[in-house]
Design a protein around this motif. Structure first.
Motif, PDB file in Angstrom:
ATOM      1  N   ASP A 105     -10.351  -0.927   7.296  1.00  0.00           N
ATOM      2  CA  ASP A 105      -9.026  -0.756   6.710  1.00  0.00           C
ATOM      3  C   ASP A 105      -8.350  -2.113   6.578  1.00  0.00           C
ATOM      4  OD1 ASP A 105      -6.524   0.059   5.887  1.00  0.00           O
ATOM      5  OD2 ASP A 105      -5.924   0.914   7.820  1.00  0.00           O
ATOM      6  N   ALA A 147     -14.614  -2.731   2.769  1.00  0.00           N
ATOM      7  CA  ALA A 147     -13.182  -2.715   3.063  1.00  0.00           C
ATOM      8  C   ALA A 147     -12.391  -2.064   1.933  1.00  0.00           C
ATOM      9  CB  ALA A 147     -12.678  -4.130   3.282  1.00  0.00           C
ATOM     10  N   THR A 148     -11.314  -1.417   2.299  1.00  0.00           N
ATOM     11  CA  THR A 148     -10.370  -0.848   1.342  1.00  0.00           C
ATOM     12  C   THR A 148      -9.077  -0.544   2.082  1.00  0.00           C
ATOM     13  OG1 THR A 148     -10.152   0.760  -0.475  1.00  0.00           O
ATOM     14  CG2 THR A 148     -10.909   1.611   1.646  1.00  0.00           C
ATOM     15  N   PRO A 149      -7.929  -0.520   1.426  1.00  0.00           N
ATOM     16  CA  PRO A 149      -6.701  -0.100   2.098  1.00  0.00           C
ATOM     17  C   PRO A 149      -6.748   1.417   2.342  1.00  0.00           C
ATOM     18  CG  PRO A 149      -6.222  -1.472   0.183  1.00  0.00           C
ATOM     19  CD  PRO A 149      -7.647  -1.036   0.065  1.00  0.00           C
ATOM     20  N   PHE A 150      -6.793   1.824   3.585  1.00  0.00           N
ATOM     21  CA  PHE A 150      -6.861   3.250   3.905  1.00  0.00           C
ATOM     22  C   PHE A 150      -5.622   3.972   3.368  1.00  0.00           C
ATOM     23  CE2 PHE A 150      -9.946   3.454   7.786  1.00  0.00           C
ATOM     24  CZ  PHE A 150     -10.921   2.858   7.022  1.00  0.00           C
ATOM     25  N   GLN A 172      -5.617  -4.532   3.866  1.00  0.00           N
ATOM     26  CA  GLN A 172      -4.766  -4.645   2.691  1.00  0.00           C
ATOM     27  C   GLN A 172      -5.357  -5.698   1.737  1.00  0.00           C
ATOM     28  OE1 GLN A 172      -2.213  -2.519   2.159  1.00  0.00           O
ATOM     29  NE2 GLN A 172      -2.979  -1.583   4.040  1.00  0.00           N
ATOM     30  N   SER A 211       0.831  -1.209   0.000  1.00  0.00           N
ATOM     31  CA  SER A 211       0.000   0.000   0.000  1.00  0.00           C
ATOM     32  C   SER A 211       0.858   1.249   0.000  1.00  0.00           C
ATOM     33  CB  SER A 211      -0.905   0.020   1.235  1.00  0.00           C
ATOM     34  OG  SER A 211      -0.147   0.296   2.405  1.00  0.00           O
ATOM     35  N   HIS A 237      -9.061   3.954  -1.618  1.00  0.00           N
ATOM     36  CA  HIS A 237      -9.785   4.635  -0.531  1.00  0.00           C
ATOM     37  C   HIS A 237     -10.347   5.962  -1.034  1.00  0.00           C
ATOM     38  CE1 HIS A 237      -9.582   6.289   3.885  1.00  0.00           C
ATOM     39  NE2 HIS A 237     -10.813   6.060   3.489  1.00  0.00           N
ATOM     40  N   LEU A 291     -16.671   1.405   7.299  1.00  0.00           N
ATOM     41  CA  LEU A 291     -15.418   1.295   6.564  1.00  0.00           C
ATOM     42  C   LEU A 291     -14.393   0.497   7.366  1.00  0.00           C
ATOM     43  CD1 LEU A 291     -14.806   4.790   4.923  1.00  0.00           C
ATOM     44  CD2 LEU A 291     -15.485   2.668   3.816  1.00  0.00           C
ATOM     45  N   GLN A 337      -9.879  13.491   5.865  1.00  0.00           N
ATOM     46  CA  GLN A 337      -8.840  12.479   5.812  1.00  0.00           C
ATOM     47  C   GLN A 337      -7.456  13.081   6.089  1.00  0.00           C
ATOM     48  OE1 GLN A 337      -9.438   9.058   5.249  1.00  0.00           O
ATOM     49  NE2 GLN A 337     -11.508   9.786   5.644  1.00  0.00           N
ATOM     50  N   SER A 384      -5.080   4.949   0.399  1.00  0.00           N
ATOM     51  CA  SER A 384      -4.700   4.477  -0.940  1.00  0.00           C
ATOM     52  C   SER A 384      -5.545   5.177  -1.991  1.00  0.00           C
ATOM     53  CB  SER A 384      -4.929   2.966  -1.043  1.00  0.00           C
ATOM     54  OG  SER A 384      -6.324   2.677  -0.994  1.00  0.00           O
TER      55      SER A 384
END
Length: 336
Positions: free
Chosen positions: A164, A135-138, A166, A65, A143, A162, A312, A140
């Motif tokens: 976080d 879910a998502t890689p924060f 990988q 990431s 995201h 949400l 963010q 990124s």
């Protein structure tokens, strides 16, 4: 916070795989990369950089990431790395920006990053994710695109749960049924598509004014100490892009070998990316030339503003800050 980040950087680098290369010499070059179909991965597989810089000891370090890449730069563990446009905008924001600059554009996100819902949920559009676990890689590009997709559907981040994760943990959570949807990139994305419904992609979101890109950044230290190496690296990356276009079969074989997938899957994954030509990269539409930054500066400024609006990051980097974070020396001739 800096001490914590430095500690995290040490952990991040320790936990990544590294492939050595080159004949070795008095100079070293530490390159962060993603296991993601691109010209960068082709350069690695064909050892093009090792051939161009035989007096360097080159280490390729895999990351999962952009957040981990940022941590590694803070810890001084990288010289060059692939990095998404969203984590880059985060990196140059605030009073202590990470000391790096954009030196190349690897690709523009297309169908290779997307939002997919588990088919069993019955969700068929982004609005249907309200109350769902996503879910998502924060930090990124995924995201960022997920937040943009929610906004376009009339939802806020608080309207969904949400998580976080990988890419590989996303796949595991998906298979267990712990999450309802995920925004992620290839190759994990293709595994989710097998029993999921694609709701939107980065290509669609980009067409609506919020494009994301995979960039390549170079450390300020390397710029100051060895600009000649950067010039060589940039020419090699340009050659990687030209090979993607001129030799799709050979390129797909190289990508398949790097990712451990079939040739057919490699071809399919490459077809989902948007790869610019070297001439396009140095054009006013993208990176630009020395003394004349391109529209990439505006895209990155908009990304920072959006992230600040979504809480963010504390404050968005100004366009002047973004322009100063583009390394344009030698362009466009440096891509010949």
């Amino acid at each position: 916070m800096l001490a914590a980040a430095l500690g995290a950087a040490s952990v991040a680098v320790t936990g990544c795989s590294s492939d050595g290369g080159g004949s070795g010499g008095g100079k070293r070059l530490r390159i962060g990369y993603f296991a993601f179909p691109s010209g960068d991965l082709l350069v690695k597989n064909r050892k093009l950089l090792e051939k161009a810089l035989p007096d360097h000891t080159i280490s390729w370090i895999k990351f999962d990431s952009g957040a981990s890449v940022n941590q590694a730069f803070i810890g001084g563990s990288l010289d060059i790395a692939a990095l998404g446009s969203s984590p880059f905008a985060r990196g140059i924001a605030g009073s202590s920006p990470i000391p790096y600059k954009v030196g190349f554009v690897l690709d523009v996100a297309g169908e290779n990053e997307a939002l997919v819902a588990r088919r069993s949920t019955g969700v068929t559009d982004v609005a249907g994710l309200k109350g769902r676990t996503v879910a998502t890689p924060f930090a990124s590009t995924s995201h960022y695109s997920l937040l943009a997709a929610l906004e376009q559907a009339g939802l806020s981040a608080s309207d969904v749960k949400l998580i976080d994760l990988q890419p590989q943990p996303i796949l595991a959570a998906w298979q267990r049924g712990d999450i309802d949807a995920a925004y992620v990139w290839l190759p994990t994305l293709d595994e989710l598509r097998a029993d999921g419904t694609q709701l939107t992609s980065s290509k669609e979101i980009g067409a609506q004014g919020k494009p994301t890109l995979d960039l390549a950044v170079v450390s300020d230290a390397l710029i100051a100490e060895d600009p000649g190496t950067i010039a060589t690296w940039r020419k090699v990356e340009a050659e990687g892009l030209r090979r993607l276009a001129s030799d799709p079969e050979g390129s797909a074989r190289a990508i398949a070998a790097e990712l451990g997938i079939s040739l057919a899957d490699a071809k399919a994954q490459l077809s989902q990316g948007v790869f610019l030509t070297p001439r396009q990269i140095a054009s006013a539409d993208w990176l630009g030339t020395e003394g004349s930054p391109g529209r990439l500066a505006s895209y990155l400024t908009d990304t920072g503003a959006f992230l600040a609006g979504q809480k963010q990051i504390e404050a968005a980097p100004s366009e002047e800050t973004v322009r100063k974070a583009l390394y344009l020396k030698g362009l466009p001739d440096g891509l010949a």
